[in-house]
Design a protein around this motif. Structure first.
Motif, PDB file in Angstrom:
ATOM      1  N   ILE A 504       0.713  -1.234  -0.129  1.00  0.00           N
ATOM      2  CA  ILE A 504      -0.172  -0.011  -0.060  1.00  0.00           C
ATOM      3  C   ILE A 504       0.862   1.307   0.219  1.00  0.00           C
ATOM      4  O   ILE A 504       0.498   2.129  -0.670  1.00  0.00           O
ATOM      5  CB  ILE A 504      -1.048  -0.084   1.095  1.00  0.00           C
ATOM      6  N   GLU A 505       1.923   1.285   0.859  1.00  0.00           N
ATOM      7  CA  GLU A 505       2.715   2.534   0.707  1.00  0.00           C
ATOM      8  C   GLU A 505       3.478   2.774  -0.219  1.00  0.00           C
ATOM      9  O   GLU A 505       3.661   3.793  -0.692  1.00  0.00           O
ATOM     10  CB  GLU A 505       3.808   2.135   2.128  1.00  0.00           C
ATOM     11  N   CYS A 530      -7.097  -0.827  -0.369  1.00  0.00           N
ATOM     12  CA  CYS A 530      -7.013  -0.193   1.019  1.00  0.00           C
ATOM     13  C   CYS A 530      -8.167  -0.960   1.910  1.00  0.00           C
ATOM     14  O   CYS A 530      -7.856  -1.360   2.992  1.00  0.00           O
ATOM     15  CB  CYS A 530      -7.199   1.269   1.201  1.00  0.00           C
ATOM     16  N   GLU A 535      -6.583  -1.139   5.260  1.00  0.00           N
ATOM     17  CA  GLU A 535      -5.841  -0.099   5.564  1.00  0.00           C
ATOM     18  C   GLU A 535      -6.782   1.049   5.957  1.00  0.00           C
ATOM     19  O   GLU A 535      -6.918   1.791   5.112  1.00  0.00           O
ATOM     20  CB  GLU A 535      -5.078   0.354   4.309  1.00  0.00           C
ATOM     21  N   THR A 538      -6.076   5.142   6.021  1.00  0.00           N
ATOM     22  CA  THR A 538      -5.428   5.563   4.465  1.00  0.00           C
ATOM     23  C   THR A 538      -6.809   5.831   3.644  1.00  0.00           C
ATOM     24  O   THR A 538      -6.879   6.635   2.883  1.00  0.00           O
ATOM     25  CB  THR A 538      -4.480   4.747   3.879  1.00  0.00           C
TER      26      THR A 538
END
Length: 606
Positions: A504-505, A530, A535, A538
């Motif tokens: 994701i990052e 996400c 997540e 975010t």
């Protein structure tokens, strides 16, 4: 053909020999007559050879006769010791090349003409300029230009117009304008050539300035039609085109069709219909333009009404109607029009017809119909080396048979990058990412150059198959080796690849570092990931950003609502649902098709 059935044939007479040559159907027939002319010595008669050259040198329908005439010319007029300095025959043979299939031979013959000391006239020079124009040989054309200046024929109006035509055809508008500006006198051809050149290069304002400078007595239908056609190409220019159309002293079909086509192109269908209703005469092009216009605006019923009213239909009209149906998802109706066309004894579908029909079958997903269409194409002996082969591969892929698609692909000998792209796209849809990536490696080993569509297909395939390393390699290959600048679709695929894999990052960093503004599709792709990978923080920020940016897209609301639901935040779920109701945003229903006993059944899920 028995050419010697009568032994008393007058082989010393020119006209019967020319007539007999004219009846030849094969090169063997010509060779028999040639042999007899040699044995009788009649071939040495200069009047006969001159008549042969003039009669057959430009015979495009029977190339063996043209070749024979040229051989006679080279044997008996070029190689002859007689001092024949008349350019007439030379021009006839040069013309057969400059207007024929091999214009480069016109240049060779022109050079030979100069070497033999045969005087060139304005016709010789115009023919060699025509050859240069067809070949795009601007340097050779400039040499002829210099020759005109050197031998004093530069001031000839006919040749100056030929030079303007050459430079325009070769894309050298500046040189063409220099010739035009230095002309001591100009006729309609001079002005029309320059105006048409400007229009075709998109310089309509320059064309308009020249049109305004053109003496009114020199303006003709060609001048007016060029200007109307040019202005009608742009939304701002269509009103200017309309004003010119009203000012025209006389109009022909091209004038009416250009104006109607301009209105249609810019969505002014009522204005187009107004002209259509009052025009004195219509042809099939007029009807096809109107049908196409209605189709592009989604008014397929009006298009069909016009189509049914047509007194005579051609292939273009059928294609326009079918295309209108396909664009508006009336796929069955498009195939019905195709079937109606088949019943017309004087019409045969062309490649475009079949591409449209294959697209309709692909959207219906009917494999049995796809196989029928394929058999029809084979029966009618259409080639698959062009867009038809691409459409066939795409159709089988969308109808669920990647095996049929692969068989078609492997059976095409001369594959273009479009064929490879269609096959890669099919493999991507079927989740066969490794096979799609292998195809990219095959392309790398071949002499074929991949394009941006190739990489969209492979990246999409890697995304669906979870091939992260392969996707990253593909992206780097595209940028570093092939120097293709990534577009939004490429970045979208890369975000999907990284986000699906849980990175994701990395996906977020890629979005932030993109040189282009990410669209809502990329953000929704990221939001879906996400949601899937929990997540929450975010995802919530992205969802709120999306709702602000694209407030009426239901998927953003649904994704945010589902994220809240998965975390037990029911108050927030109700808040999002209430927002959707207040804004009258409805969730788009899911849709799927299944073919059973030759019928396609559609299922909706709300």
């Amino acid at each position: 053909m028995l050419v010697f059935a009568h032994s008393h044939h007058p082989w010393s007479s020119i006209s019967p020999t020319i007539h007999l040559l004219g009846t030849c159907k094969t090169s063997d027939d010509v060779n028999k007559i040639h042999a007899r002319l040699i044995t009788t010595g009649f071939i040495k008669n200069p009047n006969l050879t001159m008549r042969i050259v003039l009669a057959f040198a430009s015979s495009s329908r029977r190339p063996f006769l043209a070749e024979f005439a040229r051989c006679v010319f080279h044997e008996h007029h070029v190689s002859s010791s007689g001092e024949v300095k008349d350019p007439f025959l030379w021009n006839a043979v040069i013309k057969s090349h400059s207007h024929g299939v091999d214009p480069i031979k016109a240049l060779s013959l022109f050079c030979l003409m100069l070497e033999n000391g045969v005087p060139v006239d304005r016709f010789s020079l115009s023919l060699v300029l025509k050859a240069c124009s067809r070949l795009g040989f601007v340097k050779e054309g400039m040499q002829i230009h210099g020759f005109l200046i050197k031998n004093g024929t530069w001031s000839d109006l006919f040749l100056q117009n030929c030079l303007i035509g050459l430079y325009i055809k070769c894309g050298c508008l500046g040189f063409a304008r220099q010739v035009f500006d230095r002309m001591q006198q100009r006729d309609s051809v001079s002005y029309n050539s320059m105006i048409d050149g400007y229009v075709k290069c998109g310089l309509v304002e320059s064309a308009g300035e020249l049109f305004d400078l053109m003496p009114r007595e020199k303006r003709n239908l060609i001048s007016w039609n060029s200007m109307i056609g040019g202005y009608a190409q742009t939304a701002d220019g269509v009103s200017v085109a309309s004003k010119l159309f009203d000012e025209m002293p006389e109009k022909d079909l091209i004038s009416w069709n250009s104006m109607i086509g301009g209105y249609v192109k810019h969505g002014r269908i009522e204005d187009a219909k107004g002209l259509f209703d009052v025009m004195p005469r219509r042809d099939v092009v007029t009807w096809a333009i109107m049908i196409d216009g209605y189709g592009k605006l989604g008014l397929v019923h009006q298009a069909k009404t016009l189509f049914d009213q047509m007194p005579h239909r051609d292939v273009v009209a059928y294609n326009s109607m079918m295309s209108g149906y396909v664009q508006n998802r009336y796929h069955m109706e498009a195939l019905e029009v195709f079937n109606d066309m088949e019943k017309e004894s004087h019409l045969s579908p062309d490649e475009t017809t079949l591409v449209i029909a294959l697209s309709a079958v692909a959207q219906l997903g009917r494999l049995s119909k796809a196989i029928d269409m394929h058999l029809y194409i084979v029966e009618k002996q259409f080639l698959l080396s062009g867009k038809l082969g691409v459409a066939l591969i795409d159709m089988y892929s969308k109808c669920g048979s990647i095996q049929h698609a692969m068989r078609v692909f492997e059976g095409i000998e001369s594959k273009s990058i479009d064929h490879w792209n269609a096959m890669i796209g099919g493999l991507a849809v079927h989740g066969l990412g490794e096979s799609a990536f292998d195809m990219l490696l095959q392309i790398e080993r071949s002499s074929i150059k991949p394009d941006h569509i190739t990489f969209v297909g492979v990246l999409n395939a890697c995304s669906h198959s979870g091939l992260v390393k392969e996707g990253l390699l593909c992206f780097e290959l595209m940028r570093r080796k092939h120097k293709i600048e990534p577009r939004l679709q490429h970045y979208g695929c890369m975000v999907d690849i990284l986000a699906r894999s849980g990175s994701i990052e990395l996906a977020k960093n890629l979005i932030e570092e993109m040189p282009i503004e990410p669209n809502d599709v990329i953000w929704r792709t990221f939001l879906t990931a996400c949601s899937h990978h929990k997540e929450f923080e975010t995802g919530e920020l992205v969802a709120k950003h999306l709702i602000l940016q694209a407030g009426y897209n239901p998927s953003s609301y649904v994704l945010l609502s589902n994220m809240y639901a998965s975390n037990g935040m029911w108050k927030d779920v109700r808040r999002v649902r209430t927002m959707m109701k207040e804004k009258k945003i409805e969730k788009l229903p899911g849709c799927s098709w299944i073919e059973l006993d030759g019928s396609v059944h559609e299922f909706l899920c709300r």
